[in-house]
Write a protein that holds these residues in place. Structure first.
Motif, PDB file in Angstrom:
ATOM      1  N   LEU A  53       0.832  -1.196   0.000  1.00  0.00           N
ATOM      2  CA  LEU A  53       0.000   0.000   0.000  1.00  0.00           C
ATOM      3  C   LEU A  53       0.871   1.253   0.000  1.00  0.00           C
ATOM      4  N   PRO A  54       0.343   2.382  -0.478  1.00  0.00           N
ATOM      5  CA  PRO A  54       1.129   3.629  -0.488  1.00  0.00           C
ATOM      6  C   PRO A  54       1.584   4.031   0.912  1.00  0.00           C
ATOM      7  N   ASN A  55       2.795   4.547   0.989  1.00  0.00           N
ATOM      8  CA  ASN A  55       3.347   5.063   2.245  1.00  0.00           C
ATOM      9  C   ASN A  55       3.394   4.016   3.348  1.00  0.00           C
ATOM     10  N   LEU A  56       3.622   2.785   2.954  1.00  0.00           N
ATOM     11  CA  LEU A  56       3.697   1.702   3.921  1.00  0.00           C
ATOM     12  C   LEU A  56       4.834   0.776   3.524  1.00  0.00           C
ATOM     13  N   ARG A  57       5.629   0.350   4.498  1.00  0.00           N
ATOM     14  CA  ARG A  57       6.681  -0.628   4.262  1.00  0.00           C
ATOM     15  C   ARG A  57       6.451  -1.803   5.200  1.00  0.00           C
ATOM     16  N   HIS A  58       6.627  -3.004   4.676  1.00  0.00           N
ATOM     17  CA  HIS A  58       6.501  -4.171   5.543  1.00  0.00           C
ATOM     18  C   HIS A  58       7.418  -5.271   5.048  1.00  0.00           C
ATOM     19  N   ALA A  59       7.716  -6.220   5.910  1.00  0.00           N
ATOM     20  CA  ALA A  59       8.586  -7.338   5.535  1.00  0.00           C
ATOM     21  C   ALA A  59       8.358  -8.502   6.482  1.00  0.00           C
ATOM     22  N   PHE A  60       8.208  -9.683   5.894  1.00  0.00           N
ATOM     23  CA  PHE A  60       8.240 -10.924   6.644  1.00  0.00           C
ATOM     24  C   PHE A  60       9.620 -11.502   6.375  1.00  0.00           C
TER      25      PHE A  60
END
Length: 259
Positions: A15-22
């Motif tokens: 999503l915009p303006n979102l960072r994530h990581a597994f």
């Protein structure tokens, strides 16, 4: 470059303006049973190695190392709001964390337990929770969503993703375990399948987690469908380490941040 540390991602959290990581077990500096991206400060791995691994994770998420926050997990149904970094000695004892703060990464660790990331892109509220069988049964997922709502999120706008967790065919449990779930709700029997051992069954933890999330009527749910026990190349597994009689095991980290 540490910012290129490999990780899995969920389509519904892109999503915009979102960072994530597994994060998987790849891309770190740890050795032996911890090879290589061990994020567990509670493991017996060399602390400098874990610190470097955490720094690489933070870089991938675009935050400073001290702004990647992982609570002291206790298999509870407790979720708390986070507004600023904490000292390592002052980590809150809980299994769900939520924030509205920019450039603050919230993470949880796991080595068979479920790791979930949450985001309401409209209200700009994010969360993470650690959901083993005890936390999932006790309500940690609901508590995390509730804490997000207390900070402006709406369930209909919350996207949730489940990272690596032990798969149904890898998780055999005894009769006392089965009875605990059936006593809580007879319908939970559907998450168990009998094995050849008398009274034993396999437990579908990802399926149970999915049912808890979907009952909340959130915007979307995605399961990465990665079995920590079976996928040794990418995952640490507590149960696998016990079966092999290894001295310890590494921990995976899943984390999310508002950019």
């Amino acid at each position: 470059m540490t910012s290129e540390t490999p990780a899995l991602t969920a389509k519904n959290l892109n999503l915009p303006n979102l960072r994530h990581a597994f994060f998987t077990r790849a891309g770190g500096v740890s050795e032996g049973v911890y090879a290589s991206l061990n994020g567990g400060v509670g493991s017996r791995d060399a602390p400098p190695s874990v610190q470097e691994n955490r720094a690489r994770m933070a870089a991938r998420l675009g935050v400073d190392a001290e702004r990647l926050l992982v609570p002291f997990q206790i298999h509870s149904a407790e979720a708390r709001a986070v507004r600023e970094p904490w000292d390592a000695e002052a980590r809150p004892r809980c299994d769900g964390v939520v924030t509205t703060e920019v450039s603050l990464a919230l993470g949880v660790t796991g080595a068979d337990c479920g790791m979930l990331l949450f985001a309401d892109p409209k209200a700009r509220v994010i969360g993470a929770c650690h959901a083993g069988w005890k936390g999932a049964l006790g309500g940690v997922i609901e508590a995390t969503v509730g804490e997000m709502e207390a900070h402006g999120a709406r369930r209909a706008d919350i996207h949730v993703a489940l990272g690596p967790a032990i798969g149904a065919m890898s998780y055999e449990v005894g009769p006392e375990f089965v009875a605990r779930f059936r006593d809580a709700d007879a319908s939970f029997a559907r998450f168990f399948a009998p094995t050849d051992r008398d009274g034993h069954a396999t437990f579908n933890l990802p399926g149970f987690i999915a049912s808890r999330v979907e009952a909340l009527d959130v915007a979307s749910f995605e399961d990465l469908n990665v079995d920590t026990y079976a996928d040794e190349a990418r995952c640490f597994s507590y149960r696998r380490s016990v079966h092999r009689r290894e001295p310890d095991y590494g921990r995976l980290v899943s984390a999310i941040a508002l950019a």
